[in-house]
Write an enzyme that holds these catalytic residues in place. Sequence first.
Site, PDB file in Angstrom:
ATOM      1  N   GLU A 109       0.847  -1.196   0.000  1.00  0.00           N
ATOM      2  CA  GLU A 109       0.000   0.000   0.000  1.00  0.00           C
ATOM      3  C   GLU A 109       0.885   1.249   0.000  1.00  0.00           C
ATOM      4  O   GLU A 109       1.760   1.399   0.841  1.00  0.00           O
ATOM      5  CB  GLU A 109      -0.918   0.008   1.219  1.00  0.00           C
ATOM      6  N   GLU A 144      -0.294   4.463   0.240  1.00  0.00           N
ATOM      7  CA  GLU A 144      -0.798   5.553   1.080  1.00  0.00           C
ATOM      8  C   GLU A 144      -1.330   5.031   2.408  1.00  0.00           C
ATOM      9  O   GLU A 144      -0.578   4.803   3.334  1.00  0.00           O
ATOM     10  CB  GLU A 144      -1.872   6.343   0.322  1.00  0.00           C
ATOM     11  N   GLY A 164      -7.394   2.048   1.384  1.00  0.00           N
ATOM     12  CA  GLY A 164      -7.476   2.674   0.069  1.00  0.00           C
ATOM     13  C   GLY A 164      -8.351   3.904   0.030  1.00  0.00           C
ATOM     14  O   GLY A 164      -8.683   4.513   1.051  1.00  0.00           O
ATOM     15  N   ILE A 165      -8.735   4.287  -1.177  1.00  0.00           N
ATOM     16  CA  ILE A 165      -9.548   5.485  -1.381  1.00  0.00           C
ATOM     17  C   ILE A 165     -10.898   5.359  -0.699  1.00  0.00           C
ATOM     18  O   ILE A 165     -11.390   6.287  -0.056  1.00  0.00           O
ATOM     19  CB  ILE A 165      -9.747   5.754  -2.889  1.00  0.00           C
ATOM     20  N   SER A 193     -23.282  14.363 -12.968  1.00  0.00           N
ATOM     21  CA  SER A 193     -24.391  14.061 -12.053  1.00  0.00           C
ATOM     22  C   SER A 193     -24.470  12.589 -11.705  1.00  0.00           C
ATOM     23  O   SER A 193     -25.541  12.073 -11.390  1.00  0.00           O
ATOM     24  CB  SER A 193     -25.723  14.501 -12.674  1.00  0.00           C
ATOM     25  N   HIS A 237     -44.728  -5.243   9.586  1.00  0.00           N
ATOM     26  CA  HIS A 237     -45.478  -3.990   9.603  1.00  0.00           C
ATOM     27  C   HIS A 237     -45.321  -3.317  10.963  1.00  0.00           C
ATOM     28  O   HIS A 237     -45.351  -3.978  11.996  1.00  0.00           O
ATOM     29  CB  HIS A 237     -46.961  -4.274   9.355  1.00  0.00           C
TER      30      HIS A 237
END
Length: 467
Positions: A33, A35, A39-40, A185, A446
């Site tokens: 790794e 960083e 990860g991101i 978008s 419910h």
Amino acid sequence: MADFDLIVIGSGPGGYVAAIRASQLGLKTAIVERELLGGICLNWGCIPTKALLKSGEVFEKLSHLADYGVSASEPKADLEKIVARSRGVAKQMNSGVAFLMKKHKIEVIEGAATLEKGSPAPKVVVKLKAGGERTVQAKSVVLAVGARSRPIPQIGLEADGERIWAYREALVPKSLPKSMLVVGSGAIGVEFASFYRALGCEVTVIEAIDRIVPVEDEEVSKAAQKAFERRGIKFRVGAKVTKVSKSKAGVSIDLEAGGKAETLTADVCIAAVGIVANTDQVGADKVGLELDRGHVKTGPHGETNVPGLYAIGDCAGSPWLAHKASHEGIHCVEHIAGFKSPNVHSPIAGCTYTQPQIASVGLTEKQAKDQGREPKVGRFPFRVNGKAVAAGEIEGFVKVVFDGKTGALIGAHMLGAEVTEMIQGYVTAITLEATEEDLQSTVYPHPTMSEAMHEAALDAYGRVLHL
């Protein structure tokens, strides 16, 4: 002799999960790794953005307290504390991954990896964070290097950290801008638009396609845009961005829509127009790795054209989703270890954490028609669902798509509160090849918003009860 049975390059939700599963199967495993572990997704994507969005949701609800018979005086949003909470959540998750690596005896090598020719798999050369270089060899190597925001330098859409932001800058703003333009978008674009609008920022979203969140069912796209507009977000759809200019005062975007030219201005702009795979950073050319527009071409088990080299997750193509990466990682290492995975082909759901949320899985109505499926479609709005009315969350609906000939559920599309939690019910149903009879005869508790899922299945066959 190989140093490891398996080396995983990249510790995002695909990589670290693959490493854990490999260790469970008895493979001596290392993970590289450059960083932060996780990860991101854990550090700069999925997790911290959801923390921001939750803060925005809570703050926005304060303006509707009277609807619940509650009052509070002078609510304020402290951006610094909101960002600090988000970063704290990311740090907690990062620490959790570190614990899991230690628990499963996975060696973590901190540094940037590149590939070089080797046998039975490419060699991995790591430029260590601590300095120096280390070369390691394994019987198999899995690329899980992910992707990054795609810039468009031809029109000036490149993050500079000041006026033009990518996701990293948008996660840690120094101050709250008064106005913002969001280019794109998709999920990332509308999620950031939703957060910043919740805090009072004037937001305009620009989309080149003629509708927002274009991967979604058309009904969901149109309803989502109306819902977002009611919250004050503005849109320019079918708009081609021709130029992005920045100055000390802000940013301006020239666009063309409907044959007319227009210039929009704001304090900042967020670029959310797609991703670029990080394959250009690992020496793919050195080993002759076959790519398709930057993404690794893979077989059904993640195998590449290079012996002993596999690829999973965002760097291996769409859909660019964390849960898809994790699923691929598990299957890939089970194949490497000779463990027979169950032959289950589960569909991949998409989730967007705006207000209201969007969730979907399988075919849209149009896709089903294009395939000649003769779809039977059912819908049910939350405005007549008891739990939704009681919670004050009546916006949105559930839409299901069945194959008209077989009755199989082939798609589901939802807009509303917490639908990202509910969509898994339909994912399971499609995985288990459920039909309309299965869903119609299932007993739903419910009062829950999930009852709308039952009613939509009934509606597809003219049996809806509460509409």
